[in-house]
Enzyme design. Sequence first.
Site, mmCIF file in Angstrom:
data_model
loop_
_atom_site.group_PDB
_atom_site.id
_atom_site.type_symbol
_atom_site.label_atom_id
_atom_site.label_comp_id
_atom_site.label_asym_id
_atom_site.label_seq_id
_atom_site.Cartn_x
_atom_site.Cartn_y
_atom_site.Cartn_z
ATOM 1 N N ARG A 196 -62.851 -45.741 -3.411
ATOM 2 C CA ARG A 196 -63.400 -44.377 -3.353
ATOM 3 C C ARG A 196 -64.859 -44.369 -2.900
ATOM 4 O O ARG A 196 -65.415 -43.315 -2.641
ATOM 5 C CB ARG A 196 -63.178 -43.631 -4.671
ATOM 6 C CG ARG A 196 -63.904 -44.188 -5.861
ATOM 7 C CD ARG A 196 -63.371 -43.581 -7.151
ATOM 8 N NE ARG A 196 -63.602 -42.155 -7.285
ATOM 9 C CZ ARG A 196 -64.780 -41.602 -7.506
ATOM 10 N NH1 ARG A 196 -65.845 -42.366 -7.611
ATOM 11 N NH2 ARG A 196 -64.899 -40.299 -7.622
ATOM 12 N N ASP A 223 -71.261 -38.630 -9.028
ATOM 13 C CA ASP A 223 -70.456 -39.052 -10.161
ATOM 14 C C ASP A 223 -71.295 -39.742 -11.225
ATOM 15 O O ASP A 223 -72.381 -40.249 -10.932
ATOM 16 C CB ASP A 223 -69.398 -40.063 -9.697
ATOM 17 C CG ASP A 223 -68.167 -39.372 -9.150
ATOM 18 O OD1 ASP A 223 -67.892 -38.245 -9.572
ATOM 19 O OD2 ASP A 223 -67.492 -39.981 -8.304
#
Length: 235
Positions: free
Chosen positions: A156, A171
Amino acid sequence: MQFDVLTLFPGMFEGPLTESILKRGLEKGLIAVRRHDLRDYAHDRHRQVDDTPYGGGGGMVLMAGPIFEAVEDILKKYPAPRSRTILLSPQGKPFRQERAQELADEFDRLLLICGRYEGVDERVREYAADEEISIGDYVLTGGELPAMVMVDAISRLIPGVLGSQRSAKEDSFAGGVLEYPQYTKPAVVLGYAVPEVLLSGNHREIQRWRYRKAQEATEKKRPDLKTQAEKIPEG
Ligand code: SAM
């Protein structure tokens, strides 16, 4: 990024690779995951790759020979200029977001060796692996789930794999802090309302609120990260 996974159970990777973001990353050719059955490197008709431990004790240990041969064969068959061989092990260095990012940036192929049973012959760690990684202080039955965790966390971070690269940057852990709270529609659920600032359209205020909430969440849930959190400049 290319991943080569050496395992006794190649079938265990089926589910996670055939759904959602990883599936799309594979289809787009942004990542590749090749699974190699350790038993293909066995030398007898029973395809034995484990044996009893020297010195006694229960259980079986994966033999060094088949792993050495497999690693050599994979490195030769699939050459990559920047390659790293990693042994999954509960005794390894804890896997953190920072290491995931470094591995994504510094290498274009990771060869992941999955142990099983009592683990692998120590000579694998000494002579075949460049490093030993643990996904946490607990013991799992094998290295397949840890390898999958690494494949997921690193994939990712590869540009293009996530719909929006912005989400990976914001994140939790990416900047040394946890992420701010997220809300979605509707604005009120069972009488519980979304914080008003998020509906204001004032981006500067929203940015400030998010920064403050990220700091608060980190202090409350992960005070151990706070030292790093203090280094993050206000957006
Ligand atoms: N006897 C070993 C020990 O006490 O260190 C544990 C072996 S474990 C049951 C079998 C295999 O699962 C390991 O060789 C490793 O590949 C994998 N494994 C288990 N827990 C892990 C963890 N927390 N992180 C990474 N790999 C793990």
